[in-house]
Motif scaffolding. Structure first.
Motif, PDB file in Angstrom:
ATOM      1  N   CYS A   9       3.504  19.097 -13.709  1.00 38.97           N
ATOM      2  CA  CYS A   9       3.543  18.058 -12.669  1.00 38.97           C
ATOM      3  C   CYS A   9       2.842  18.528 -11.400  1.00 38.97           C
ATOM      4  CB  CYS A   9       4.980  17.671 -12.359  1.00 38.97           C
ATOM      5  SG  CYS A   9       5.805  16.755 -13.681  1.00 38.97           S
ATOM      6  N   LEU A  12      -0.795  18.367 -11.928  1.00 42.46           N
ATOM      7  CA  LEU A  12      -1.246  16.973 -11.878  1.00 42.46           C
ATOM      8  C   LEU A  12      -1.341  16.468 -10.443  1.00 42.46           C
ATOM      9  CD1 LEU A  12       0.739  15.394 -14.862  1.00 42.46           C
ATOM     10  CD2 LEU A  12      -1.721  15.812 -14.721  1.00 42.46           C
ATOM     11  N   SER A  16      -4.746  15.168  -8.939  1.00 39.33           N
ATOM     12  CA  SER A  16      -4.846  13.798  -8.419  1.00 39.33           C
ATOM     13  C   SER A  16      -5.405  13.796  -7.006  1.00 39.33           C
ATOM     14  CB  SER A  16      -3.477  13.125  -8.447  1.00 39.33           C
ATOM     15  OG  SER A  16      -2.581  13.734  -7.534  1.00 39.33           O
ATOM     16  N   PHE A  20      -8.746  11.832  -5.816  1.00 38.70           N
ATOM     17  CA  PHE A  20      -8.748  10.820  -4.757  1.00 38.70           C
ATOM     18  C   PHE A  20      -9.666  11.210  -3.603  1.00 38.70           C
ATOM     19  CE2 PHE A  20      -4.588   9.523  -6.656  1.00 38.70           C
ATOM     20  CZ  PHE A  20      -4.978   8.232  -6.985  1.00 38.70           C
ATOM     21  N   THR A  36      -3.405   2.755  -4.969  1.00 40.60           N
ATOM     22  CA  THR A  36      -3.513   3.565  -6.187  1.00 40.60           C
ATOM     23  C   THR A  36      -2.991   4.985  -5.954  1.00 40.60           C
ATOM     24  OG1 THR A  36      -5.446   2.291  -6.861  1.00 40.60           O
ATOM     25  CG2 THR A  36      -5.086   4.384  -7.963  1.00 40.60           C
ATOM     26  N   GLN A  37      -3.364   5.580  -4.817  1.00 46.85           N
ATOM     27  CA  GLN A  37      -2.920   6.942  -4.536  1.00 46.85           C
ATOM     28  C   GLN A  37      -1.418   7.019  -4.322  1.00 46.85           C
ATOM     29  OE1 GLN A  37      -5.171   8.929  -1.516  1.00 46.85           O
ATOM     30  NE2 GLN A  37      -4.085  10.862  -1.764  1.00 46.85           N
ATOM     31  N   SER A  39       0.858   4.939  -5.462  1.00 46.80           N
ATOM     32  CA  SER A  39       1.525   4.669  -6.739  1.00 46.80           C
ATOM     33  C   SER A  39       1.480   5.889  -7.647  1.00 46.80           C
ATOM     34  CB  SER A  39       0.860   3.470  -7.431  1.00 46.80           C
ATOM     35  OG  SER A  39       0.936   2.316  -6.623  1.00 46.80           O
ATOM     36  N   THR A  40       0.317   6.556  -7.667  1.00 44.25           N
ATOM     37  CA  THR A  40       0.204   7.781  -8.472  1.00 44.25           C
ATOM     38  C   THR A  40       1.140   8.869  -7.965  1.00 44.25           C
ATOM     39  OG1 THR A  40      -2.117   7.241  -8.915  1.00 44.25           O
ATOM     40  CG2 THR A  40      -1.405   9.501  -9.368  1.00 44.25           C
ATOM     41  N   ASP A  41       1.190   9.020  -6.644  1.00 48.06           N
ATOM     42  CA  ASP A  41       2.096  10.019  -6.058  1.00 48.06           C
ATOM     43  C   ASP A  41       3.552   9.707  -6.392  1.00 48.06           C
ATOM     44  OD1 ASP A  41       0.003  11.397  -4.987  1.00 48.06           O
ATOM     45  OD2 ASP A  41       0.194  10.554  -2.975  1.00 48.06           O
ATOM     46  N   LEU A  43       4.675   8.126  -9.043  1.00 46.21           N
ATOM     47  CA  LEU A  43       4.907   8.446 -10.459  1.00 46.21           C
ATOM     48  C   LEU A  43       5.081   9.952 -10.659  1.00 46.21           C
ATOM     49  CD1 LEU A  43       2.312   6.044 -12.115  1.00 46.21           C
ATOM     50  CD2 LEU A  43       4.790   5.950 -12.421  1.00 46.21           C
ATOM     51  N   LEU A  44       4.211  10.737 -10.042  1.00 46.27           N
ATOM     52  CA  LEU A  44       4.314  12.196 -10.174  1.00 46.27           C
ATOM     53  C   LEU A  44       5.580  12.729  -9.491  1.00 46.27           C
ATOM     54  CD1 LEU A  44       0.580  13.162  -9.558  1.00 46.27           C
ATOM     55  CD2 LEU A  44       1.805  13.118 -11.736  1.00 46.27           C
TER      56      LEU A  44
END
Length: 252
Positions: A9, A12, A16, A20, A36-37, A39-41, A43-44
């Motif tokens: 994690c 990742l 990420s 970005f 997007t950034q 949302s990705t953060d 999730l991680l």
């Protein structure tokens, strides 16, 4: 705690951020990049929280910083969407752990010896803390969006005032220039009108009708030009007056 998933994690998260940073240079909508950034953060972050104790990990309140960041960078609607998404991810994980549908990774620093079972498997603890988390997230989002909207409104007012000042300065400059041009034109036009009228008065009976007709046309056009010049002078007078006042006020 399982260290391999945590290591993955973390890798990742670093990857990420590199991705970005690369896409930030591309001609992509800033709103899309930010959403997007974030949302990705989220999730991680959810994966990290899940593999480091779940609801037993006190660091799950890091979600709050994403809500604040979204409130600053995005619109009010988008900020609440980010908050809802964060609450959904966290509550989904803790509820799946509570239902034993996801494995619970024990956090060693949490005093499990005080409890008969993992707090992550105690419904009252999970539901109560999840409810507090959701309430705090929405309260923080409400306060952050309110402050951000107030700041944006102040910035819009300042921008409008700046544009108005620039426009006023432009109009003053145009008025001053028009006054100077009109003043330069006014003198020769006045001489032309005066000379034409003198010719018509002094030589009315000596000049041919064609010459008299032409002189009358010149007189009419000169008078028309003089009227336009007077209009320019009237338009420029406020700017000239302001300039005179400024000169008098600045003089000792």
């Amino acid at each position: 705690t399982c260290y391999l998933p945590l290591t993955v994690c973390n890798l990742l998260v670093g990857a990420s951020n590199v991705v970005f940073v690369h896409f930030a240079k591309k001609p992509i909508s800033p709103r899309r990049q930010i959403i997007t950034q974030i949302s990705t953060d989220l999730l991680l972050l959810t994966l990290l929280i899940h593999h480091s104790g779940g609801i037993e990990n006190p660091l799950f309140f890091i979600y709050v910083f994403h809500a604040i960041l979204a409130s600053i960078l995005l619109s009010k609607t988008d900020a609440y969407r980010v908050t809802i998404f964060a609450c959904f991810l966290f509550t989904l994980v803790v509820l799946l752990e509570l239902a034993h549908l996801l494995p619970h990774y024990m956090l060693k620093i949490f005093p499990h010896e005080l409890f008969e079972e993992h707090p992550a498997h105690v419904p009252v603890y999970v539901l109560g803390l999840s409810g507090v988390f959701v309430v705090i997230m929405f309260v923080v989002t409400y306060i952050s969006t309110s402050v951000a909207e107030s700041l944006r409104a102040e910035m819009r007012k300042e921008k409008e005032m700046t544009l108005q000042l620039i426009q006023s300065a432009k109009m003053a400059a145009i008025g001053e220039m028009a006054g100077n041009v009109a003043h330069e034109i006014n003198n020769p036009i006045g001489i032309i009108v005066l000379k034409v009228k003198n010719l018509l008065d002094d030589y009315q009976g000596q000049l041919p009708p064609k010459v008299i007709s032409d002189l009358e046309k010149i007189d009419r056009q000169a008078e028309r030009t003089a009227a336009i010049v007077r209009g320019l002078l009237n338009f420029a007078r406020p700017s000239v007056e302001k300039k005179r006042i400024a000169r008098h006020s600045s003089s000792p």
